[in-house]
Write a protein that holds these residues in place. Structure first.
Motif, short mmCIF file in Angstrom:
data_model
loop_
_atom_site.label_atom_id
_atom_site.label_comp_id
_atom_site.label_asym_id
_atom_site.label_seq_id
_atom_site.Cartn_x
_atom_site.Cartn_y
_atom_site.Cartn_z
N SER A 58 0.82 -1.21 0.00
CA SER A 58 0.00 0.00 0.00
C SER A 58 0.86 1.26 0.00
CB SER A 58 -0.96 0.01 1.19
OG SER A 58 -0.28 0.31 2.40
N GLN A 59 2.08 1.17 0.50
CA GLN A 59 3.02 2.30 0.51
C GLN A 59 3.89 2.32 -0.75
OE1 GLN A 59 2.92 4.70 2.97
NE2 GLN A 59 1.12 3.53 3.56
N ASP A 60 3.64 1.38 -1.66
CA ASP A 60 4.38 1.27 -2.92
C ASP A 60 5.87 0.98 -2.69
OD1 ASP A 60 4.05 1.11 -5.66
OD2 ASP A 60 4.53 3.22 -6.02
N ILE A 61 6.14 0.17 -1.66
CA ILE A 61 7.52 -0.23 -1.34
C ILE A 61 7.85 -1.58 -1.98
CG2 ILE A 61 9.13 -0.77 0.55
CD1 ILE A 61 8.14 2.18 0.53
N ILE A 62 6.88 -2.48 -1.99
CA ILE A 62 7.05 -3.79 -2.62
C ILE A 62 5.87 -4.04 -3.55
CG2 ILE A 62 8.39 -4.73 -0.69
CD1 ILE A 62 5.87 -6.34 0.13
N PHE A 63 6.04 -5.05 -4.43
CA PHE A 63 4.94 -5.46 -5.30
C PHE A 63 4.98 -6.98 -5.43
CE2 PHE A 63 8.53 -4.79 -8.08
CZ PHE A 63 8.42 -5.79 -9.05
N ASN A 64 3.84 -7.55 -5.82
CA ASN A 64 3.69 -9.00 -5.93
C ASN A 64 3.60 -9.39 -7.39
OD1 ASN A 64 3.18 -11.68 -5.45
ND2 ASN A 64 1.14 -11.38 -4.63
N ARG A 65 4.38 -10.38 -7.76
CA ARG A 65 4.24 -11.02 -9.07
C ARG A 65 3.60 -12.37 -8.80
NH1 ARG A 65 10.19 -9.71 -11.37
NH2 ARG A 65 9.77 -7.59 -12.02
N ARG A 66 2.33 -12.48 -9.18
CA ARG A 66 1.57 -13.69 -8.87
C ARG A 66 2.34 -14.95 -9.25
NH1 ARG A 66 -3.84 -13.23 -7.36
NH2 ARG A 66 -4.47 -15.31 -8.02
N GLY A 67 2.39 -15.85 -8.28
CA GLY A 67 3.05 -17.13 -8.51
C GLY A 67 4.56 -17.09 -8.39
N ILE A 68 5.14 -15.91 -8.30
CA ILE A 68 6.60 -15.79 -8.22
C ILE A 68 7.04 -15.28 -6.85
CG2 ILE A 68 8.64 -14.68 -9.22
CD1 ILE A 68 7.12 -14.52 -11.86
N GLY A 69 6.37 -14.26 -6.35
CA GLY A 69 6.72 -13.73 -5.03
C GLY A 69 6.67 -12.22 -4.98
N TYR A 70 7.24 -11.70 -3.90
CA TYR A 70 7.26 -10.25 -3.66
C TYR A 70 8.62 -9.69 -4.04
CZ TYR A 70 2.89 -10.63 -1.12
OH TYR A 70 1.58 -10.85 -0.80
N PHE A 71 8.59 -8.47 -4.58
CA PHE A 71 9.80 -7.80 -5.06
C PHE A 71 9.81 -6.36 -4.56
CE2 PHE A 71 9.04 -11.32 -7.78
CZ PHE A 71 10.28 -11.76 -8.21
N VAL A 72 11.03 -5.82 -4.45
CA VAL A 72 11.19 -4.43 -4.04
C VAL A 72 10.86 -3.53 -5.23
CG1 VAL A 72 12.82 -2.68 -3.20
CG2 VAL A 72 12.96 -5.04 -2.36
N GLN A 73 10.02 -2.55 -5.00
CA GLN A 73 9.58 -1.61 -6.02
C GLN A 73 10.74 -0.70 -6.44
OE1 GLN A 73 7.31 -0.95 -8.50
NE2 GLN A 73 5.70 -1.16 -6.97
N THR A 74 10.76 -0.30 -7.70
CA THR A 74 11.71 0.72 -8.17
C THR A 74 11.44 2.00 -7.38
OG1 THR A 74 11.64 -0.27 -10.37
CG2 THR A 74 12.51 1.96 -10.22
N GLU A 75 12.50 2.68 -6.99
CA GLU A 75 12.41 3.91 -6.20
C GLU A 75 11.95 3.68 -4.76
OE1 GLU A 75 13.53 6.88 -7.45
OE2 GLU A 75 14.01 5.82 -9.30
N ALA A 76 11.99 2.44 -4.29
CA ALA A 76 11.54 2.13 -2.92
C ALA A 76 12.36 2.90 -1.88
CB ALA A 76 11.61 0.64 -2.66
N LYS A 77 13.66 2.96 -2.07
CA LYS A 77 14.52 3.67 -1.11
C LYS A 77 14.09 5.13 -0.95
CE LYS A 77 19.09 1.86 -0.61
NZ LYS A 77 20.50 2.03 -0.96
N ALA A 78 13.86 5.79 -2.05
CA ALA A 78 13.46 7.20 -2.01
C ALA A 78 12.10 7.34 -1.32
CB ALA A 78 13.40 7.78 -3.42
N ARG A 79 11.18 6.41 -1.58
CA ARG A 79 9.86 6.46 -0.93
C ARG A 79 9.98 6.25 0.57
NH1 ARG A 79 8.60 3.29 -4.83
NH2 ARG A 79 7.79 4.33 -6.64
N ILE A 80 10.82 5.29 0.96
CA ILE A 80 11.03 5.01 2.39
C ILE A 80 11.60 6.24 3.08
CG2 ILE A 80 12.34 3.64 4.06
CD1 ILE A 80 12.18 1.32 1.95
N GLN A 81 12.63 6.83 2.48
CA GLN A 81 13.25 8.01 3.07
C GLN A 81 12.25 9.15 3.19
OE1 GLN A 81 16.61 8.31 0.41
NE2 GLN A 81 17.99 7.39 1.92
N ALA A 82 11.44 9.36 2.17
CA ALA A 82 10.44 10.44 2.22
C ALA A 82 9.40 10.16 3.29
CB ALA A 82 9.78 10.59 0.85
#
Length: 120
Positions: A58-82
């Protein structure tokens, strides 16, 4: 993992994952452990982990690829810091200023201590 009573466990786990992203344990677009794997690592129920992952999505930090797993979103570091900066400036900094005034701590003293901390 040791949990505090003052904050929901799923948010403490989300904070830990965000810390791990900031520390480059998980790179952008890299896979993170599955719900079950991470739940076993931090010794919590899988439902608690699902809540943590849902929050991070919901914070756009990770995303799910169905059947594969969870991945770190592009620009996650910048979002976390903000996100963390906003919380710090809104919640933590006013409390720090209040304590500084009560204890008679000057900005110069804080600056000196911060410089020492950064040089270590």
């Amino acid at each position: 993992m040791k949990f505090k009573e003052s904050k929901p466990i799923y948010l403490q786990i989300a904070d830990r994952i965000m810390d791990e992203i900031l520390q480059d344990r998980y790179a952008e677009e890299a896979r993170i452990p599955s719900v079950r794997e991470y739940a076993a690592e931090v010794e919590v129920n899988a439902n608690t982990m699902v809540r943590s992952y849902d929050y991070l999505q919901s914070q756009d930090i990770i995303f799910n690829r169905r059947g594969i797993g969870y991945f770190v979103q592009t620009e996650a570091k910048a979002r976390i810091q903000a996100l963390r900066k906003e919380v710090f400036l809104r919640d933590d900094l006013p409390e720090l200023f209040r304590l500084m005034r009560l204890l008679g701590i000057s900005m110069e003293e804080i600056a000196r201590l911060y410089e020492n901390y950064c040089s270590e």
